[in-house]
Motif scaffolding. Structure first.
Motif, mmCIF file in Angstrom:
data_model
loop_
_atom_site.group_PDB
_atom_site.id
_atom_site.type_symbol
_atom_site.label_atom_id
_atom_site.label_comp_id
_atom_site.label_asym_id
_atom_site.label_seq_id
_atom_site.Cartn_x
_atom_site.Cartn_y
_atom_site.Cartn_z
ATOM 1 N N TYR A 213 0.816 -1.218 0.000
ATOM 2 C CA TYR A 213 0.000 0.000 0.000
ATOM 3 C C TYR A 213 0.854 1.273 0.000
ATOM 4 C CZ TYR A 213 -3.370 3.525 1.456
ATOM 5 O OH TYR A 213 -4.130 4.665 1.526
ATOM 6 N N ARG A 214 1.741 1.422 0.989
ATOM 7 C CA ARG A 214 2.518 2.654 1.104
ATOM 8 C C ARG A 214 3.434 2.848 -0.104
ATOM 9 N NH1 ARG A 214 0.699 6.515 4.145
ATOM 10 N NH2 ARG A 214 2.772 7.438 3.963
ATOM 11 N N GLU A 215 4.007 1.771 -0.589
ATOM 12 C CA GLU A 215 4.888 1.898 -1.732
ATOM 13 C C GLU A 215 4.121 2.303 -2.987
ATOM 14 O OE1 GLU A 215 7.388 -1.513 -2.188
ATOM 15 O OE2 GLU A 215 8.037 -1.477 -0.083
ATOM 16 N N ALA A 216 2.917 1.754 -3.169
ATOM 17 C CA ALA A 216 2.095 2.151 -4.315
ATOM 18 C C ALA A 216 1.717 3.627 -4.228
ATOM 19 C CB ALA A 216 0.839 1.284 -4.385
ATOM 20 N N ALA A 217 1.371 4.083 -3.031
ATOM 21 C CA ALA A 217 1.032 5.495 -2.852
ATOM 22 C C ALA A 217 2.229 6.388 -3.170
ATOM 23 C CB ALA A 217 0.552 5.735 -1.416
ATOM 24 N N ALA A 218 3.416 5.988 -2.718
ATOM 25 C CA ALA A 218 4.620 6.773 -2.994
ATOM 26 C C ALA A 218 4.950 6.768 -4.485
ATOM 27 C CB ALA A 218 5.792 6.225 -2.186
ATOM 28 N N ASP A 219 4.799 5.623 -5.142
ATOM 29 C CA ASP A 219 5.060 5.547 -6.578
ATOM 30 C C ASP A 219 4.079 6.422 -7.358
ATOM 31 O OD1 ASP A 219 7.146 3.829 -6.113
ATOM 32 O OD2 ASP A 219 5.999 2.006 -6.563
ATOM 33 N N LEU A 220 2.826 6.472 -6.920
ATOM 34 C CA LEU A 220 1.844 7.320 -7.582
ATOM 35 C C LEU A 220 2.190 8.798 -7.387
ATOM 36 C CD1 LEU A 220 -0.777 7.603 -9.175
ATOM 37 C CD2 LEU A 220 -2.046 7.463 -7.013
ATOM 38 N N ALA A 221 2.655 9.166 -6.201
ATOM 39 C CA ALA A 221 3.051 10.557 -5.959
ATOM 40 C C ALA A 221 4.162 10.971 -6.922
ATOM 41 C CB ALA A 221 3.493 10.730 -4.506
ATOM 42 N N ARG A 222 5.119 10.098 -7.162
ATOM 43 C CA ARG A 222 6.187 10.408 -8.112
ATOM 44 C C ARG A 222 5.675 10.454 -9.544
ATOM 45 N NH1 ARG A 222 9.242 7.142 -4.591
ATOM 46 N NH2 ARG A 222 8.917 5.315 -5.890
ATOM 47 N N LEU A 223 4.745 9.553 -9.870
ATOM 48 C CA LEU A 223 4.177 9.550 -11.225
ATOM 49 C C LEU A 223 3.447 10.862 -11.506
ATOM 50 C CD1 LEU A 223 3.582 7.962 -13.833
ATOM 51 C CD2 LEU A 223 1.559 7.011 -12.685
ATOM 52 N N ARG A 224 2.773 11.401 -10.497
ATOM 53 C CA ARG A 224 2.068 12.672 -10.676
ATOM 54 C C ARG A 224 3.002 13.802 -11.083
ATOM 55 N NH1 ARG A 224 -1.456 11.766 -5.171
ATOM 56 N NH2 ARG A 224 -3.261 10.718 -6.145
ATOM 57 N N GLU A 225 4.248 13.727 -10.668
ATOM 58 C CA GLU A 225 5.220 14.763 -11.009
ATOM 59 C C GLU A 225 5.668 14.669 -12.461
ATOM 60 O OE1 GLU A 225 8.355 14.113 -8.243
ATOM 61 O OE2 GLU A 225 7.192 14.799 -6.489
ATOM 62 N N ARG A 226 5.506 13.499 -13.071
ATOM 63 C CA ARG A 226 6.023 13.266 -14.424
ATOM 64 C C ARG A 226 4.940 13.215 -15.492
ATOM 65 N NH1 ARG A 226 8.096 8.682 -11.998
ATOM 66 N NH2 ARG A 226 7.236 7.407 -13.697
ATOM 67 N N ARG A 227 3.762 12.725 -15.137
ATOM 68 C CA ARG A 227 2.718 12.503 -16.143
ATOM 69 C C ARG A 227 1.434 13.220 -15.725
ATOM 70 N NH1 ARG A 227 3.398 8.002 -19.560
ATOM 71 N NH2 ARG A 227 5.640 7.575 -19.761
ATOM 72 N N PRO A 228 0.855 14.032 -16.596
ATOM 73 C CA PRO A 228 -0.390 14.719 -16.249
ATOM 74 C C PRO A 228 -1.585 13.777 -16.293
ATOM 75 C CG PRO A 228 0.200 15.175 -18.516
ATOM 76 C CD PRO A 228 1.337 14.384 -17.938
ATOM 77 N N PHE A 229 -2.611 14.138 -15.556
ATOM 78 C CA PHE A 229 -3.886 13.414 -15.664
ATOM 79 C C PHE A 229 -4.607 13.941 -16.894
ATOM 80 C CE2 PHE A 229 -8.207 12.138 -14.749
ATOM 81 C CZ PHE A 229 -8.057 10.919 -14.090
ATOM 82 N N PRO A 230 -5.150 13.064 -17.719
ATOM 83 C CA PRO A 230 -5.786 13.523 -18.962
ATOM 84 C C PRO A 230 -7.104 14.249 -18.691
ATOM 85 C CG PRO A 230 -6.153 11.184 -18.671
ATOM 86 C CD PRO A 230 -5.198 11.594 -17.581
#
Length: 291
Positions: A200-217
């Motif tokens: 859980y925590r690792e997925a949340a952290a990975d998503l936080a980093r993804l938000r910095e690189r890829r926009p939500f459509p």
């Protein structure tokens, strides 16, 4: 009960219903969930839409996973199921599955027609300096195997399911008790639930980093907020505000607040989700027509 389908290296149990030419929907359960969590909602949606409900690897009736649970693995499973549906899909994701749905939208926006996040998990400040899941997941898997081999899983799994549902839903499970026992009495399922907790925590952290690189459509997005089992006014405000920020990810986003609903919205409030899907599909049509 559906069928076992190949999604890359993994296999998942999937149940499809509704008209083959209907708008395709993918329904993803929360942590440790099973396909039948969506039964009341799917019953409303299948008259108009092509509905696919699935179990992540190791859960429900799916075989054990080849890879451990991670954000990338589970977003890739959603992507494979969307491609299998044949055109962009509307994703309904409950609780922790919201991580996977958001990742799919950011990584593969061409596959996403719209998104409904159902009382989603959200950890905006998530960090994972220590990442123990890779080491501990084999132990969780082994614990599940041991429970299954000693038949303790048949008692512990269904009891754990009843306990979890007691605090998150006002209704009974949507399937008979023997189905609950056949699913949550599997050692594989218990081991996978533990593995998802670790992830859980690792997925949340990975998503936080993804938000910095890829926009939500800029696709239609509905965030459904259940406050009935959130303790205290301050915590309710925090939960609702966090969900409001999720809705703001898309210019076509909106939030639906349910003050008295419990976390298992797919079981308890299927009509709300049917309305959300209709709104997403209507907004998507209006956007393309320039309305």
């Amino acid at each position: 009960m559906g069928e076992i389908v190949n999604v890359g290296r993994e296999q998942v149990h999937a149940v499809e219903s509704g008209p083959v030419d209907g708008i395709p929907l993918l329904l993803a359960s929360g942590l440790g969930g099973a396909w039948f969590d969506w039964d009341p909602t799917a019953a409303l949606l299948r008259e108009r839409y092509r509905v696919t409900v699935f179990d992540r690897p190791g859960l429900g009736l799916s075989p054990a996973g080849v890879a451990r649970p991670t954000l990338r693995r589970d977003a890739a499973i959603l992507a494979a199921l969307a491609e299998r549906a044949g055109r962009p899909v509307v994703v309904l994701a409950h609780s922790m599955a919201a991580f996977h749905a958001e990742a799919l939208a950011r990584l593969r926006p061409e596959l996403v027609r719209g998104t409904v996040l159902v009382d989603p998990s959200h950890e905006p400040e998530a960090r994972a300096a220590v990442r123990p899941a890779a080491v501990l997941t084999p132990l969780a898997t082994a614990a599940g195997v041991l429970l299954g081999a000693t038949r303790l899983a048949r008692a512990a799994g269904p009891s754990g399911r009843r306990l979890a549902l007691r605090g998150t839903s006002r209704r009974e499970d949507a399937v008979p008790g023997d189905v609950i026992r056949s699913v949550y009495g599997r050692g594989t399922v218990i081991g996978t639930v533990l593995a998802e907790e670790l992830a859980y925590r690792e997925a949340a952290a990975d998503l936080a980093r993804l938000r910095e690189r890829r926009p939500f459509p800029p696709v239609p997005l509905v965030v459904v907020t259940a406050l009935g089992d959130v303790a205290g006014p301050g915590r309710k405000r925090e939960w609702a505000r966090g969900h409001a920020r999720l809705a703001e990810m898309s210019p076509l986003g909106r939030q639906v607040v349910l003050p008295d609903a419990l976390h298992m919205v797919p079981l308890d409030r299927p009509g709300v989700l049917a309305d959300a899907v209709a709104g997403v599909c209507g907004a998507e049509v209006a956007e393309h027509e320039g309305v």
